[in-house]
Design a protein around this motif. Structure first.
Motif, short mmCIF file in Angstrom:
data_model
loop_
_atom_site.label_atom_id
_atom_site.label_comp_id
_atom_site.label_asym_id
_atom_site.label_seq_id
_atom_site.Cartn_x
_atom_site.Cartn_y
_atom_site.Cartn_z
N GLU A 27 -6.97 0.19 -12.36
CA GLU A 27 -7.26 0.09 -10.48
C GLU A 27 -8.58 0.66 -10.22
O GLU A 27 -8.60 1.36 -10.25
CB GLU A 27 -5.91 1.65 -10.72
CG GLU A 27 -6.16 1.37 -9.17
CD GLU A 27 -4.57 2.58 -8.30
OE1 GLU A 27 -4.48 2.16 -7.30
OE2 GLU A 27 -4.06 3.55 -8.76
N TRP B 271 -10.61 1.09 -7.16
CA TRP B 271 -10.48 1.67 -5.72
C TRP B 271 -11.31 1.68 -4.77
O TRP B 271 -12.26 0.94 -5.33
CB TRP B 271 -10.79 3.51 -5.94
CG TRP B 271 -9.00 3.97 -6.96
CD1 TRP B 271 -8.03 3.52 -7.20
CD2 TRP B 271 -8.77 5.19 -7.13
NE1 TRP B 271 -7.47 4.63 -7.79
CE2 TRP B 271 -7.88 5.64 -7.17
CE3 TRP B 271 -9.87 6.52 -6.52
CZ2 TRP B 271 -7.35 7.03 -8.01
CZ3 TRP B 271 -9.43 7.90 -6.91
CH2 TRP B 271 -7.95 8.09 -7.24
N HIS C 205 -2.19 -4.85 -2.57
CA HIS C 205 -3.58 -4.14 -3.37
C HIS C 205 -2.57 -4.46 -4.88
O HIS C 205 -1.94 -4.79 -4.82
CB HIS C 205 -2.99 -2.90 -3.39
CG HIS C 205 -4.28 -1.82 -4.95
ND1 HIS C 205 -4.98 -2.17 -4.71
CD2 HIS C 205 -3.77 -1.19 -5.65
CE1 HIS C 205 -5.63 -0.92 -5.86
NE2 HIS C 205 -4.57 -0.30 -6.37
N GLY D 200 0.86 -1.45 -0.13
CA GLY D 200 -0.09 0.05 0.05
C GLY D 200 0.93 1.37 0.13
O GLY D 200 2.39 1.45 0.44
N HIS E 291 -4.54 -3.70 7.01
CA HIS E 291 -3.28 -4.47 6.37
C HIS E 291 -2.49 -4.90 7.04
O HIS E 291 -1.71 -5.87 6.47
CB HIS E 291 -2.06 -2.44 5.59
CG HIS E 291 -2.03 -2.61 4.52
ND1 HIS E 291 -1.85 -1.11 4.06
CD2 HIS E 291 -3.47 -2.87 3.37
CE1 HIS E 291 -1.93 -0.38 3.40
NE2 HIS E 291 -3.33 -1.74 2.55
N ASN F 21 -13.72 -5.86 -4.37
CA ASN F 21 -12.31 -5.53 -3.90
C ASN F 21 -11.91 -5.89 -5.50
O ASN F 21 -11.92 -5.85 -5.88
CB ASN F 21 -11.76 -5.82 -2.25
CG ASN F 21 -10.87 -7.30 -2.90
OD1 ASN F 21 -11.85 -7.74 -3.55
ND2 ASN F 21 -10.57 -7.66 -1.53
N CYS F 22 -10.17 -5.59 -5.18
CA CYS F 22 -8.96 -5.17 -6.07
C CYS F 22 -8.99 -6.66 -6.61
O CYS F 22 -8.60 -6.45 -7.71
CB CYS F 22 -8.03 -4.29 -5.44
SG CYS F 22 -7.19 -5.18 -4.20
#
Length: 315
Positions: free
Chosen positions: A68, A70, A52, A36, A43, A115-116
């Motif tokens: 990307e 977010w 990420h 991150g 985290h 999520n990512c």
């Protein structure tokens, strides 16, 4: 004929086997698993280098497509090379993988909360039930076609592809043009070179090559090898032929080629690279090419003594 609601029949009947209006070949994505940039409370629960994930893809013009995920939106944008390098450097702090996307894909929208990691898996068309970037990394690294990448080689590959394509177009000379008088031939080549140098995408690549010369020297060398070097080689051959025909009197044709190329771009190219001035118009480029050729040839034309000496040798 298929009719689907309010969709025009020509569209409904032009879809491919996957239900798409266009058929696109699978592309490679550069997938970056990174730590991150800011500390987040969650985290501590995920892998220290894979907090990420985002994906990038180079274009044919030197820019990069960035996807990307977010927290608040999906950022999809085109990055100039210098900005793309910043993301690639971030990627290098973790792991960078080259992944071929699946078409039509086997992912599913029923995953729900995204999520990512989930969104990146969906982008790649991968069925995945992992919720973490590291979980997705472990899944992708097991695929036989997955390749690890490093930033310098990615830049070398892209600079080579973009610059060599531009150079080959600028330096292509037809047989009819080669038969033209030297002055006219140099004007044509000079104008083509200047137009190519001032292409916005190539200016951005040049800027990045200069900016990252210390960090990624191989990428900068790739720019020089496929940009200025071929131009000098072509100009050298033209001047050597002109020298044999007695049109110019140059002790070193390669040095003359370098000098002519320098006269062409002068400070106008550097100012354009640094965005200190507007890109010259086509008429300004034409005038600059003509002036450079005039100054160069007026200084390179054999003087009367050289002509007399050559005549005495051939008599």
């Amino acid at each position: 004929m298929k009719v689907v609601g309010d969709v025009p029949p020509d569209l409904a009947n032009s879809i491919d086997e996957h239900g798409s209006l266009v058929t696109v070949d699978p592309a490679d994505w550069i997938v970056c698993f990174v730590p991150g940039l800011r500390r987040q409370w969650w985290h501590r629960f995920v892998h220290h280098r894979h907090k990420h994930v985002f994906a990038m893809r180079p274009t044919s013009t030197g820019s990069w497509l960035l996807v990307e995920p977010w927290w608040t939106r999906m950022m999809v944008t085109i990055l100039p090379p210098a900005d793309a390098v910043r993301f690639l450097r971030w990627g290098a702090t973790g792991d960078i993988l080259r992944i071929r996307e699946a078409v039509p894909g086997k992912a599913s929208q029923i995953r729900g909360w995204s999520n990512c990691a989930v969104l990146s898996a969906f982008l790649l068309g991968r069925p995945s039930w992992t919720w973490t970037p590291h979980g997705l990394y472990r899944q992708l690294i097991r695929e036989r076609s997955t390749r690890r990448e490093n930033v310098q080689q990615l830049l070398v590959d892209q600079f080579t592809k973009v610059v060599s394509h531009c150079s080959s177009n600028a330096l292509s000379v037809s047989a009819d043009q080669l038969s033209l008088p030297l002055r006219e031939l140099l004007i044509i080549i000079g104008r083509n070179l200047l137009e190519t140098m001032m292409t916005p995408s190539l200016l951005e690549v040049c800027y990045t090559a200069i900016l990252e010369a210390d960090r990624y020297p191989d990428a900068t060398r790739a720019y020089a090898q496929h940009g200025p070097t071929p131009a000098i080689a072509v100009l050298t051959k033209i001047l050597e032929r002109a020298k044999q025909a007695g049109e110019v009197d140059l002790a070193d044709c390669e040095a003359g080629a370098r000098q002519f190329l320098g006269m062409l771009h002068g400070d106008v190219h550097l100012e354009a690279v640094l965005q200190l001035r507007e890109i010259p118009t086509l008429s300004e480029i034409d005038l600059r090419a003509r002036n450079a050729v005039k100054v160069f040839l007026d200084g390179a034309e054999p003087d009367e003594a050289s002509i007399l000496a050559r005549g005495a040798l051939t008599a």
